[in-house]
Write a protein that holds these residues in place. Structure first.
Motif, PDB file in Angstrom:
ATOM      1  N   UNK A  31      34.207  31.302  42.319  1.00  0.00           N
ATOM      2  CA  UNK A  31      35.635  31.042  42.427  1.00  0.00           C
ATOM      3  C   UNK A  31      35.865  29.538  42.346  1.00  0.00           C
ATOM      4  N   UNK A  32      36.674  29.112  41.393  1.00  0.00           N
ATOM      5  CA  UNK A  32      37.084  27.722  41.295  1.00  0.00           C
ATOM      6  C   UNK A  32      38.457  27.578  41.942  1.00  0.00           C
ATOM      7  N   UNK A  82      46.743  30.711  42.092  1.00  0.00           N
ATOM      8  CA  UNK A  82      45.967  29.983  43.101  1.00  0.00           C
ATOM      9  C   UNK A  82      44.512  29.721  42.739  1.00  0.00           C
ATOM     10  N   UNK A  83      43.876  30.601  41.989  1.00  0.00           N
ATOM     11  CA  UNK A  83      42.434  30.496  41.754  1.00  0.00           C
ATOM     12  C   UNK A  83      42.076  30.924  40.335  1.00  0.00           C
ATOM     13  N   UNK A  84      40.852  30.568  39.933  1.00  0.00           N
ATOM     14  CA  UNK A  84      40.242  31.146  38.735  1.00  0.00           C
ATOM     15  C   UNK A  84      38.893  31.702  39.166  1.00  0.00           C
ATOM     16  N   UNK A  85      38.629  32.963  38.841  1.00  0.00           N
ATOM     17  CA  UNK A  85      37.462  33.663  39.366  1.00  0.00           C
ATOM     18  C   UNK A  85      36.629  34.271  38.237  1.00  0.00           C
ATOM     19  N   UNK A 187      33.154  27.965  44.880  1.00  0.00           N
ATOM     20  CA  UNK A 187      32.574  28.805  45.927  1.00  0.00           C
ATOM     21  C   UNK A 187      31.794  29.907  45.220  1.00  0.00           C
ATOM     22  N   UNK A 188      30.496  29.971  45.461  1.00  0.00           N
ATOM     23  CA  UNK A 188      29.658  30.971  44.815  1.00  0.00           C
ATOM     24  C   UNK A 188      29.167  31.987  45.839  1.00  0.00           C
ATOM     25  N   UNK A 189      29.378  33.255  45.529  1.00  0.00           N
ATOM     26  CA  UNK A 189      28.876  34.337  46.373  1.00  0.00           C
ATOM     27  C   UNK A 189      27.898  35.163  45.547  1.00  0.00           C
ATOM     28  N   UNK A 190      26.707  35.381  46.096  1.00  0.00           N
ATOM     29  CA  UNK A 190      25.723  36.261  45.476  1.00  0.00           C
ATOM     30  C   UNK A 190      25.530  37.433  46.421  1.00  0.00           C
ATOM     31  N   UNK A 359      33.330  42.989  47.586  1.00  0.00           N
ATOM     32  CA  UNK A 359      32.942  42.233  48.785  1.00  0.00           C
ATOM     33  C   UNK A 359      32.676  40.773  48.440  1.00  0.00           C
ATOM     34  N   UNK A 360      32.013  40.562  47.317  1.00  0.00           N
ATOM     35  CA  UNK A 360      31.719  39.194  46.886  1.00  0.00           C
ATOM     36  C   UNK A 360      33.001  38.423  46.603  1.00  0.00           C
ATOM     37  N   UNK A 361      33.928  39.052  45.906  1.00  0.00           N
ATOM     38  CA  UNK A 361      35.206  38.403  45.594  1.00  0.00           C
ATOM     39  C   UNK A 361      35.983  38.073  46.863  1.00  0.00           C
ATOM     40  N   UNK A 362      36.059  39.037  47.775  1.00  0.00           N
ATOM     41  CA  UNK A 362      36.818  38.843  49.008  1.00  0.00           C
ATOM     42  C   UNK A 362      36.230  37.733  49.866  1.00  0.00           C
ATOM     43  N   UNK A 363      34.915  37.661  49.901  1.00  0.00           N
ATOM     44  CA  UNK A 363      34.250  36.617  50.679  1.00  0.00           C
ATOM     45  C   UNK A 363      34.507  35.242  50.060  1.00  0.00           C
ATOM     46  N   UNK A 364      34.446  35.158  48.737  1.00  0.00           N
ATOM     47  CA  UNK A 364      34.707  33.886  48.060  1.00  0.00           C
ATOM     48  C   UNK A 364      36.137  33.418  48.323  1.00  0.00           C
ATOM     49  N   UNK A 365      37.070  34.346  48.270  1.00  0.00           N
ATOM     50  CA  UNK A 365      38.477  34.003  48.487  1.00  0.00           C
ATOM     51  C   UNK A 365      38.708  33.517  49.918  1.00  0.00           C
TER      52      UNK A 365
END
Length: 411
Positions: A31-32, A82-85, A187-190, A359-365
């Motif tokens: 997420x940028x 707000x974001x680019x994902x 923000x990077x989520x793996x 889950x990864x997207x939600x955590x990054x946000x």
């Protein structure tokens, strides 16, 4: 509950790891912290254009999709105000391919003029097909500048007008990239069948060499309080007359965000909602009618929209909504009705976290909002809302002077 570990690379890249041994897949989500709200009024649509450019190849990887598909992976991206994902799902044993691909375009995006021209054409065609040539497609091109007068939410993510994309130069593109596509702005989520040590090792190998940069300072004007009702009418060749109403509300981190969300649910979520029951089923004034919130980071909008039944006049339909809302703001709400929408909201939240990618997207946000634990507090925040909160927020938000109305007339 989404369990996670985290660390930060020396270049400022914030990394989160969510381990899930129940799947054979892994997701890498970056997420940028940049969206269309970061654009200037004379150069809009750049965040969305950049989403497309990021798939046009990088210094060492001319064909992003081909390389990913060979490893069994899939990818996509989205841009919001707000974001680019950007995200990849891939068999966990091939996760390094995702690191390689994402790091290369973060470090060395291709600034090939041919790529810019191709993606410019794609975005212009999308603008025409989705926003200009599709029934009701231009609604938000009209509603946003009606509801917002100062904040950069006043233009749609696709852009304010096609000419801004048509006139974009390579210098504009480079400037945007080096202002926002930085490891210290990401923000990077793996998530999935990975381990913390594995992700640390791969992050150091592929992302640590990327230099940090200076993020352009965010200077977005605050939207003044709306003190008078606004109105606009438009006409187009559409199947039915349509009505749109927006009300200003708090942003994602505001104290009343969840209360306002539940107000919108009581009003217009599903066939048992107030608006649907009274104006679709009973009075048959609308063929469809919904209420929802925009969930913006900065102060956003509660929206009511509906398609009218044949023969119903827009003014009559508008008056019917206004009458229902006026009564709504004067009511004492029951625990039963509130608990119903609470449970609906919580079930949607839980169902959305079944997939590891979500889950990864939600955590990054949540991390971008400033606290990754927000992702684990949402259900509790929903349940905390009281009937008194609903009454107070309804009276505050659903005021006539806080409303912008668009009549979309069929011709």
């Amino acid at each position: 509950m989404i369990e996670y570990s985290s660390f930060v690379l020396d270049n400022g890249l914030k990394v989160f790891v969510h381990e899930d041994r129940t799947t054979s897949m892994a997701a890498l989500n970056i997420l940028y912290d940049v969206g269309s709200k970061d654009e200037v009024v004379t150069k809009t649509g750049f965040a969305h254009l950049f989403e497309h450019l990021m798939f046009g190849g990088s210094k060492h990887i001319p064909s992003y999709d081909e390389a990913l598909q060979k490893a069994g992976g899939e990818n996509n991206a989205f841009t919001s105000p707000d974001i680019t994902n950007y995200y990849i799902t891939i068999p966990a044993n091939n996760i390094e391919t995702a690191f390689w691909l994402e790091s290369d375009r973060m470090m060395a995006l291709s600034f090939d003029p041919k790529v810019l021209e191709v993606q410019r054409s794609v975005v212009i065609e999308e603008f025409k097909q989705r926003y200009l040539n599709q029934p009701y497609g231009d609604v938000w091109l009209k509603l946003r500048p009606l509801a917002y007068k100062e904040h950069s939410y006043k233009w749609a993510t696709i852009g304010k007008e096609i000419s801004h994309i048509e006139e974009a130069t390579m210098d504009d593109v480079r400037d945007f990239f080096y202002s926002y596509y930085l490891p210290n702005n990401a923000y990077m989520v793996v998530a999935g069948n990975v381990t913390l040590e594995q992700v640390k090792k791969l992050s150091e190998k592929w992302f640590a060499p990327i230099p940090s940069g200076t993020r352009r300072k965010r200077n977005i004007p605050a939207e003044p309080k709306q003190t008078a009702a606004r109105f606009e009418q438009t006409e187009a060749k559409v199947p039915l007359d349509a009505l749109y109403k927006t009300y200003h509300m708090g942003g994602k981190l505001s104290a009343d965000f969840y209360s306002t969300d539940l107000v919108s649910d009581i009003l217009g979520r599903g066939k048992s909602s107030r608006l649907y029951d009274k104006l679709v089923q009973e009075k048959k004034m609308f063929s469809s009618l919904n209420a929802y919130i925009m969930s913006s980071v900065d102060p956003g909008l509660l929206v009511i929209d509906g398609k009218l039944s044949k023969g119903v006049q827009l003014k009559d339909a508008d008056d019917a909504i206004s009458e229902l809302i006026e009564k709504f703001t004067q009511e004492q709400f029951s625990e039963k009705e509130l608990n119903k929408v609470k449970n609906q909201a919580e079930s949607t939240l839980l169902f959305g976290e079944v997939e590891v990618l979500n889950r990864a997207m939600n955590l990054a946000y949540a991390a971008m909002l400033g606290d990754p634990e927000i992702v684990n507090r949402e259900a509790a925040n929903i349940q905390k809302v009281t009937t008194a909160d609903i009454s107070r927020v309804a009276k505050t938000v659903l005021q006539p002077e806080n409303c912008s109305t668009l009549y979309y007339k069929s011709i």
